[in-house]
Design a protein around this motif. Structure first.
Motif, PDB file in Angstrom:
ATOM      1  N   ALA A  20     -11.525  -7.593   1.967  1.00 14.22           N
ATOM      2  CA  ALA A  20     -10.332  -6.954   1.387  1.00 14.22           C
ATOM      3  C   ALA A  20     -10.357  -6.972  -0.133  1.00 14.22           C
ATOM      4  N   GLU A  21     -10.774  -8.087  -0.712  1.00 12.08           N
ATOM      5  CA  GLU A  21     -10.761  -8.209  -2.172  1.00 12.08           C
ATOM      6  C   GLU A  21     -11.792  -7.281  -2.817  1.00 12.08           C
ATOM      7  N   ALA A  22     -12.937  -7.096  -2.153  1.00 14.22           N
ATOM      8  CA  ALA A  22     -13.956  -6.169  -2.664  1.00 14.22           C
ATOM      9  C   ALA A  22     -13.456  -4.728  -2.539  1.00 14.22           C
ATOM     10  N   LYS A  23     -12.775  -4.430  -1.441  1.00 14.73           N
ATOM     11  CA  LYS A  23     -12.198  -3.096  -1.258  1.00 14.73           C
ATOM     12  C   LYS A  23     -11.196  -2.783  -2.367  1.00 14.73           C
ATOM     13  N   GLU A  24     -10.308  -3.730  -2.669  1.00 17.74           N
ATOM     14  CA  GLU A  24      -9.300  -3.524  -3.711  1.00 17.74           C
ATOM     15  C   GLU A  24      -9.961  -3.332  -5.078  1.00 17.74           C
ATOM     16  N   PHE A  25     -11.034  -4.060  -5.305  1.00 15.35           N
ATOM     17  CA  PHE A  25     -11.760  -3.950  -6.568  1.00 15.35           C
ATOM     18  C   PHE A  25     -12.332  -2.534  -6.726  1.00 15.35           C
ATOM     19  N   VAL A  26     -13.011  -2.064  -5.686  1.00 16.51           N
ATOM     20  CA  VAL A  26     -13.616  -0.732  -5.724  1.00 16.51           C
ATOM     21  C   VAL A  26     -12.535   0.347  -5.791  1.00 16.51           C
ATOM     22  N   ASP A  27     -11.462   0.163  -5.034  1.00 12.51           N
ATOM     23  CA  ASP A  27     -10.366   1.140  -5.049  1.00 12.51           C
ATOM     24  C   ASP A  27      -9.803   1.332  -6.460  1.00 12.51           C
ATOM     25  N   PHE A  28      -9.628   0.223  -7.172  1.00  5.98           N
ATOM     26  CA  PHE A  28      -9.088   0.334  -8.532  1.00  5.98           C
ATOM     27  C   PHE A  28     -10.062   1.088  -9.440  1.00  5.98           C
ATOM     28  N   THR A  29     -11.335   0.748  -9.356  1.00  6.74           N
ATOM     29  CA  THR A  29     -12.340   1.425 -10.188  1.00  6.74           C
ATOM     30  C   THR A  29     -12.312   2.925  -9.941  1.00  6.74           C
ATOM     31  N   PHE A  30     -12.232   3.310  -8.676  1.00  2.00           N
ATOM     32  CA  PHE A  30     -12.253   4.740  -8.368  1.00  2.00           C
ATOM     33  C   PHE A  30     -10.924   5.423  -8.672  1.00  2.00           C
ATOM     34  N   LYS A  31      -9.850   4.666  -8.740  1.00  2.00           N
ATOM     35  CA  LYS A  31      -8.591   5.234  -9.215  1.00  2.00           C
ATOM     36  C   LYS A  31      -8.752   5.655 -10.675  1.00  2.00           C
ATOM     37  N   ILE A  32      -9.418   4.818 -11.452  1.00  2.00           N
ATOM     38  CA  ILE A  32      -9.664   5.148 -12.860  1.00  2.00           C
ATOM     39  C   ILE A  32     -10.665   6.298 -12.977  1.00  2.00           C
ATOM     40  N   ILE A  33     -11.686   6.288 -12.135  1.00  2.00           N
ATOM     41  CA  ILE A  33     -12.663   7.379 -12.154  1.00  2.00           C
ATOM     42  C   ILE A  33     -11.983   8.711 -11.839  1.00  2.00           C
ATOM     43  N   LYS A  34     -11.132   8.707 -10.814  1.00  2.00           N
ATOM     44  CA  LYS A  34     -10.467   9.946 -10.388  1.00  2.00           C
ATOM     45  C   LYS A  34      -9.394  10.409 -11.371  1.00  2.00           C
TER      46      LYS A  34
END
Length: 263
Positions: free
Chosen positions: A140-154
């Motif tokens: 879950a913590e890795a998912k949240e980390f990646v999700d945030f990065t891709f929120k910034i990318i998008k």
């Protein structure tokens, strides 16, 4: 140094210190513990590369026909970083991206790469992050980390991408962790020599030369726009908090493993 950069550094120093002093490092006592750490950390290594390529796509012309795009100075900064991250050399002199080098390190020490490999396979096939996380059983913590990065990318906001790339990802490896890895390397030299090289290379290239290039890139993109700098600071704070959460997840997993071994 740019006054706004110093402002971000001051505002985020408490969070950076939390990362550097995190209890996860003292919980890594042997090779098995290190494997668990790597199985979480590899997600941050992978999405760092995605963030890097998003910046290159936004700041340079990556389509045909080619046309000049943006500032030549900024193009130079991001392209130089891409060369170093995407096509560096491993400890045998073979060209590798830092992500591929990290996977090599995981294979050498026997860390489980199945999660990351399933994640990438599914993402390539469907482009659906939800499916990829589910199929790979990403923590879950890795998912949240990646999700945030891709929120910034998008967001398509290059100045935010540059900010979290610059302040949230570089030079956060503490001396304590390096010392710990060196101690494990003394006992298992044939198991973690690649990981030891990866860390040393990260500090040599990413934490020194690339960090200076990234700082200049962020300064160029935010320029004198006060709102950009404010947004950049907030994004950096969120990015560092996601890193703390990721380390918290590793720590909890290590503690669970140790408790299970005692039963």
């Amino acid at each position: 140094m740019n006054e706004q950069i110093e402002k971000i550094r001051t505002a985020t120093e408490p969070l950076r210190q939390q990362i550097i002093d995190h209890k996860v490092y003292s919980a890594i006592n042997n090779l098995e513990d290190l494997k668990v750490f790597m199985q979480y950390h590899v997600y941050a290594v992978w999405d760092f590369m995605s963030l890097l390529k998003a910046l290159q796509n936004n700041l340079t012309c990556t389509s045909v026909p080619w046309f000049p795009k943006g500032s030549a100075d900024t193009r130079h900064l991001i392209n130089e970083i891409v060369v170093g991250e995407e096509s560096d050399v491993d400890n045998k002199g073979v060209r590798k991206s830092h992500f591929e080098l990290y996977l090599d390190a995981m294979h050498q020490c026997g860390a489980n790469t199945a999660q990351m490999e399933r994640f990438i396979t599914e993402l390539k096939k469907s482009g659906d992050f939800g499916n990829a996380f589910s199929i790979s059983e990403t923590p879950a913590e890795a998912k949240e980390f990646v999700d945030f990065t891709f929120k910034i990318i998008k967001s398509k906001k290059d100045y935010l991408q540059a900010a979290i790339f610059t302040f949230g990802r570089e030079d956060l490896i503490p001396g304590m962790f390096l010392s710990l890895v060196n101690d494990i390397h003394k006992t298992f030299p044939d198991s973690i020599s690649t990981f030891k090289y990866y860390l040393e290379r990260h500090i040599e290239v990413d934490g020194d030369h690339h960090s200076h290039l990234a700082l200049q890139m962020t300064a160029n993109l935010c320029d004198t726009n006060e709102q950009f700098w404010e947004e950049a600071q907030q994004a950096t704070i969120e990015s560092l908090q996601k890193r703390i959460n990721l380390w918290d997840g590793v720590y909890r997993q290590l503690e669970q493993n140790k408790a299970a071994r005692k039963q």
